[in-house]
Design a protein around this motif. Structure first.
Motif, PDB file in Angstrom:
ATOM      1  N   LEU A  66       0.832  -1.196   0.000  1.00 42.57           N
ATOM      2  CA  LEU A  66       0.000   0.000   0.000  1.00 42.57           C
ATOM      3  C   LEU A  66       0.873   1.256   0.000  1.00 42.57           C
ATOM      4  O   LEU A  66       2.077   1.185   0.271  1.00 42.57           O
ATOM      5  N   PRO A  67       0.299   2.423  -0.266  1.00 41.68           N
ATOM      6  CA  PRO A  67       1.089   3.662  -0.298  1.00 41.68           C
ATOM      7  C   PRO A  67       1.816   3.980   1.006  1.00 41.68           C
ATOM      8  O   PRO A  67       2.874   4.601   0.983  1.00 41.68           O
ATOM      9  N   ASP A  68       1.267   3.560   2.141  1.00 43.29           N
ATOM     10  CA  ASP A  68       1.920   3.847   3.423  1.00 43.29           C
ATOM     11  C   ASP A  68       3.001   2.832   3.768  1.00 43.29           C
ATOM     12  O   ASP A  68       3.579   2.875   4.863  1.00 43.29           O
ATOM     13  N   GLY A  69       3.299   1.908   2.847  1.00 46.07           N
ATOM     14  CA  GLY A  69       4.336   0.920   3.070  1.00 46.07           C
ATOM     15  C   GLY A  69       3.846  -0.375   3.671  1.00 46.07           C
ATOM     16  O   GLY A  69       4.588  -1.359   3.712  1.00 46.07           O
ATOM     17  N   ARG A  70       2.605  -0.392   4.153  1.00 51.94           N
ATOM     18  CA  ARG A  70       2.060  -1.623   4.701  1.00 51.94           C
ATOM     19  C   ARG A  70       1.610  -2.545   3.564  1.00 51.94           C
ATOM     20  O   ARG A  70       1.563  -2.145   2.411  1.00 51.94           O
ATOM     21  N   VAL A  71       1.285  -3.784   3.907  1.00 50.05           N
ATOM     22  CA  VAL A  71       0.961  -4.798   2.906  1.00 50.05           C
ATOM     23  C   VAL A  71      -0.429  -5.350   3.183  1.00 50.05           C
ATOM     24  O   VAL A  71      -0.732  -5.750   4.319  1.00 50.05           O
ATOM     25  N   LEU A  72      -1.271  -5.385   2.148  1.00 50.77           N
ATOM     26  CA  LEU A  72      -2.598  -5.990   2.231  1.00 50.77           C
ATOM     27  C   LEU A  72      -2.507  -7.442   1.778  1.00 50.77           C
ATOM     28  O   LEU A  72      -2.116  -7.721   0.643  1.00 50.77           O
ATOM     29  N   VAL A  73      -2.865  -8.363   2.653  1.00 47.59           N
ATOM     30  CA  VAL A  73      -2.864  -9.796   2.362  1.00 47.59           C
ATOM     31  C   VAL A  73      -4.315 -10.250   2.275  1.00 47.59           C
ATOM     32  O   VAL A  73      -5.089 -10.024   3.211  1.00 47.59           O
ATOM     33  N   ALA A  74      -4.694 -10.891   1.159  1.00 48.19           N
ATOM     34  CA  ALA A  74      -6.116 -11.167   0.916  1.00 48.19           C
ATOM     35  C   ALA A  74      -6.350 -12.596   0.447  1.00 48.19           C
ATOM     36  O   ALA A  74      -5.609 -13.111  -0.394  1.00 48.19           O
ATOM     37  N   GLY A  75      -7.417 -13.206   0.991  1.00 49.26           N
ATOM     38  CA  GLY A  75      -7.904 -14.487   0.499  1.00 49.26           C
ATOM     39  C   GLY A  75      -6.918 -15.621   0.663  1.00 49.26           C
ATOM     40  O   GLY A  75      -6.034 -15.610   1.508  1.00 49.26           O
ATOM     41  N   GLY A  76      -7.091 -16.659  -0.176  1.00 50.48           N
ATOM     42  CA  GLY A  76      -6.218 -17.813  -0.156  1.00 50.48           C
ATOM     43  C   GLY A  76      -6.926 -19.061   0.312  1.00 50.48           C
ATOM     44  O   GLY A  76      -8.149 -19.113   0.456  1.00 50.48           O
ATOM     45  N   THR A  77      -6.126 -20.095   0.547  1.00 54.67           N
ATOM     46  CA  THR A  77      -6.634 -21.373   1.044  1.00 54.67           C
ATOM     47  C   THR A  77      -5.941 -21.688   2.353  1.00 54.67           C
ATOM     48  O   THR A  77      -4.824 -21.233   2.603  1.00 54.67           O
ATOM     49  N   THR A  78      -6.592 -22.476   3.223  1.00 53.43           N
ATOM     50  CA  THR A  78      -6.031 -22.814   4.530  1.00 53.43           C
ATOM     51  C   THR A  78      -6.112 -24.312   4.758  1.00 53.43           C
ATOM     52  O   THR A  78      -6.635 -25.067   3.930  1.00 53.43           O
ATOM     53  N   ASP A  79      -5.619 -24.759   5.920  1.00 51.42           N
ATOM     54  CA  ASP A  79      -5.747 -26.161   6.297  1.00 51.42           C
ATOM     55  C   ASP A  79      -7.195 -26.535   6.604  1.00 51.42           C
ATOM     56  O   ASP A  79      -7.559 -27.701   6.581  1.00 51.42           O
ATOM     57  N   VAL A  80      -8.012 -25.553   6.935  1.00 50.48           N
ATOM     58  CA  VAL A  80      -9.380 -25.811   7.368  1.00 50.48           C
ATOM     59  C   VAL A  80     -10.368 -25.644   6.219  1.00 50.48           C
ATOM     60  O   VAL A  80     -11.293 -26.438   6.056  1.00 50.48           O
ATOM     61  N   LEU A  81     -10.192 -24.606   5.407  1.00 51.41           N
ATOM     62  CA  LEU A  81     -11.133 -24.278   4.344  1.00 51.41           C
ATOM     63  C   LEU A  81     -10.402 -24.188   3.005  1.00 51.41           C
ATOM     64  O   LEU A  81      -9.273 -23.693   2.943  1.00 51.41           O
ATOM     65  N   PRO A  82     -11.027 -24.644   1.912  1.00 51.48           N
ATOM     66  CA  PRO A  82     -10.373 -24.560   0.600  1.00 51.48           C
ATOM     67  C   PRO A  82     -10.208 -23.137   0.101  1.00 51.48           C
ATOM     68  O   PRO A  82      -9.397 -22.879  -0.778  1.00 51.48           O
TER      69      PRO A  82
END
Length: 681
Positions: A170-186
């Motif tokens: 993001l512009p402020d240097g932070r990072v947006l992490v979104a979605g994906g798959t996990t051990d529990v849910l596809p």
């Protein structure tokens, strides 16, 4: 009251698990405590439906400044507004193996619910020393027995284990992490933010739908657009045409106009005009590659179909060149068929004319190669698979491609074959590669990282990851370091690592301070992925399998010693098969999800049918038995014989007997367990 200690953080949570706090249950649940990395998993087994389907905790929050509850994630904040402890979004596994997400409510004290990151803003302060945290659900009686799972962890771990997600700066240097798959849910809809200054993660508002293998790109105005994606584990996958945009100023998502075509995979690049180009992909029903191309507005939508590619491609590399053209190379014609054709061709898109033309011929046809645009405008293709779908063989081959030449240049190989890895351009011109997945989606043992130097056409080992990983994300941070988030090997990871030092800086072996991270090997500053101890506060070394240490400021660490080294970089790309100036785009992923989801559901269903592990309620006792540890045996205490169930090897069948009210029993190795519900199970 007892103390729940998480990692080696200087914070504890007092939890009252006695009497009426269990929300009116007639029979108390069996409690299982399981150490997972630097966190603590708390399993509660309810054999039958309680009168009130809820689990309540009384939590002492006197040592914290604020509580924050966003997307069912509960965070404990210090006076600076930095999350230091977390209860992840809880879930429940019923007798049929189905996963249910649970509600979370906090009563008795003020709670900050702002979806913006908690750093650098005024958060709502606590107004009490104790709160009640309630986890609730609603199921039919036939769903029981059920496991309820709250997970407590330090905040240098992600809020959710993830693979096949996106991570966008993001512009402020932070990072947006979104979605994906996990051990529990596809697939999951959850999102979170990473703060490089504190090395911590915090929840933000979720996507409007759960998805994985989607595309994400940062727009010129700082907002982030996410489009497409997949859901489900059966073939054909459910593909999404949804487009939504995240605003870091509000922490909220806005849904935009849907895509004209629905497909899986493909890549997304940003044009110099700010517009977006979505290229190729595959049909979820039969795996056939597509030649479809869509051009989207600089705001993320609407999108319109434009001139198709010369060939249908899936698992291809795609980048925006310095002159504004889009270069696409490799891939194949069907992701489900290893015998289908792989392409050694490339093609180039001219945004001004919206026409495609043939590009250079590649030295090697490959699938899912990592692609990086070098500072001189050439393209480096690294690794990949030489068979569609990742079957049979992975590659270590390196190839430099001049878009205006007739043929690519073979420049040797990486130190090991890599596929589903990440490759990132460092500011000194070298390319960092990390992670790998084995042929046929088999687990990998590769933990080394390496850097390719285009000036010498050589590749050199640069460091070691805490554990093997693939299907992760590599994101360039504002200060030049590279953040690796999540990934998959045998399980999905919630670990984040920060790459700390560029390859090749000269140093003096007897003077560790001559290297930013203090690691000097043979006169060269060696790159490291610093480990245990989260940014700022430090953490546990359990996740990295090494003794804990003190992390350097702003580090996210998972194994080994902490450090403060840094690198500089201008671009990064990954296994997602498409590198853009702002963010990588998604991978074609038909088989890994089937493999991963099968393993996950098999493990969870087996766990639901197993006898739980009984551990003492004493604060000092950590998990003493694994799920496959020695069977329980009867012991004698205070003249009363207590029979505990035996767990035979093989079919895991459990014998149950009514027990008298004796508090504890020993297992075959002499470890104390606790009977909590009137029976041993």
């Amino acid at each position: 009251m007892r103390t729940l200690e998480v990692g080696t953080l200087p914070y504890t949570v007092w939890i009252d698990l006695d009497g009426p706090q269990l929300a009116g249950t007639v029979e108390e649940p069996v409690v299982v405590r399981e150490a997972r990395g630097a966190g603590i998993e708390e399993w509660f087994l309810f054999e039958r439906q309680p009168p009130v389907e809820a689990l309540s905790f009384t939590v002492d929050v006197s040592q914290f400044h604020a509580l924050r509850l966003v997307s069912r994630v509960l965070e404990f904040l210090d006076e600076e507004g930095t999350p230091r402890l977390r209860m992840a979004a809880p879930w429940l596994l019923d007798r049929h193996g189905a996963v249910h997400q649970l509600s979370v409510e906090v009563r008795g004290c003020a709670v900050d619910r702002d979806p913006r990151g908690p750093w650098d803003r005024d958060v709502l302060p606590l107004d009490a020393d104790q709160c009640e945290v309630e986890i609730g659900w609603s199921l039919a009686p036939t769903a029981y027995p059920v496991w309820v799972d709250p997970f407590w962890s330090p905040t240098n771990l992600m809020t959710t284990p993830r693979a096949i997600h996106t991570a966008t700066r993001l512009p402020d240097g932070r990072v947006l992490v979104a979605g994906g798959t996990t051990d529990v849910l596809p697939e999951v809809e959850t999102c979170e933010l990473y703060d490089p200054g504190s090395g911590t993660f915090a929840a933000t508002s979720p996507l409007s739908e759960a998805k994985r293998a989607h595309s994400a790109v940062a727009l010129d105005d700082g907002r982030v657009v996410v489009m497409g994606g997949e859901a489900g584990v059966a073939v054909p996958f459910a593909s999404s045409a949804r487009v939504e945009r995240y605003d870091p100023l509000t922490g909220l998502w806005t849904r935009l106009e849907d895509l004209p075509t629905t497909r899986s995979g493909g890549c997304l690049v940003r044009l110099q005009s700010g517009e977006l180009l979505r290229v190729g992909g595959w049909h979820p029903a039969d795996g056939a590659a597509l030649d479809v191309v869509e051009r989207c507005a600089a705001t993320g939508a609407p999108c319109a179909v434009v001139e198709p590619m010369l060939l249908p491609r899936s698992g291809h590399a795609g980048v925006t060149l310095p002159d504004g053209r889009v270069f696409v190379a490799g891939g194949g014609e069907n992701v489900f068929d290893p015998s289908a054709a792989l392409w050694s061709s490339s093609e180039i898109f001219d945004p001004s004319s919206e026409q495609w033309s043939a590009g250079p011929e590649l030295q090697l046809a490959r699938f899912d190669a990592a692609a990086v645009v070098l500072s001189d405008g050439r393209l480096l293709l690294a690794g990949g698979s030489t068979f569609l779908g990742g079957a049979q063989s992975t590659s270590a081959a390196l190839e430099l491609v001049d878009p205006d030449a007739a043929l690519g240049q073979d420049v040797g190989a990486m130190t090991v074959a890599r596929w589903r890895h990440s490759s990132s351009l460092l500011p000194n011109g070298t390319v960092l590669s990390a992670g790998a997945l084995g042929p046929n989606f088999s687990p990998s043992t590769i933990v080394t990282t390496e850097a390719f130097d285009p000036s010498s056409l050589s590749s050199k080992l640069t460091g070691t990851l805490p554990a093997p990983t693939a299907l992760h994300q590599a994101t360039l941070l504002e200060d030049g370091r590279v953040l690796l988030t999540g990934g998959f090997n045998t399980t999905v990871s919630d670990v984040a690592s920060v790459f700390g030092d560029p390859l090749g800086s000269a140093c003096v072996a007897r003077d560790p301070s001559s290297c930013p991270n203090g690691v000097c090997v043979a006169g060269i500053c060696e790159a490291t992925f610093p480990g245990p101890g989260g940014g700022g506060a430090g953490g546990s070394g359990a996740a990295g399998g090494a003794p804990g240490g003190t992390g350097g400021e702003g580090q996210v660490t998972t194994g080994g010693e902490g450090g403060s080294a840094r690198i500089e970089s201008a671009d990064a790309s990954s296994f997602y098969g498409c590198a853009a100036s702002a963010a990588p785009a998604p991978v074609d992923l038909p088989f890994v999800l089937l493999v991963a989801s099968t393993l996950v559901l098999k493990r969870l269903r087996a766990r639901a049918s197993e006898a739980p592990v009984h551990t003492s309620n004493e604060p000092s006792l950590r998990l003493r038995r694994s799920w496959n540890a020695a069977p329980w045996k009867p012991v004698q205490r205070s003249g009363t014989r207590e029979e505990a169930c035996a767990t035979p090897s093989g079919d895991r069948e459990v014998r149950r007997r009514r027990a008298r009210p004796v508090a504890r029993a020993r297992d075959a190795r002499g470890v104390w367990g606790r009977r909590l519900g009137g029976r041993w199970r």
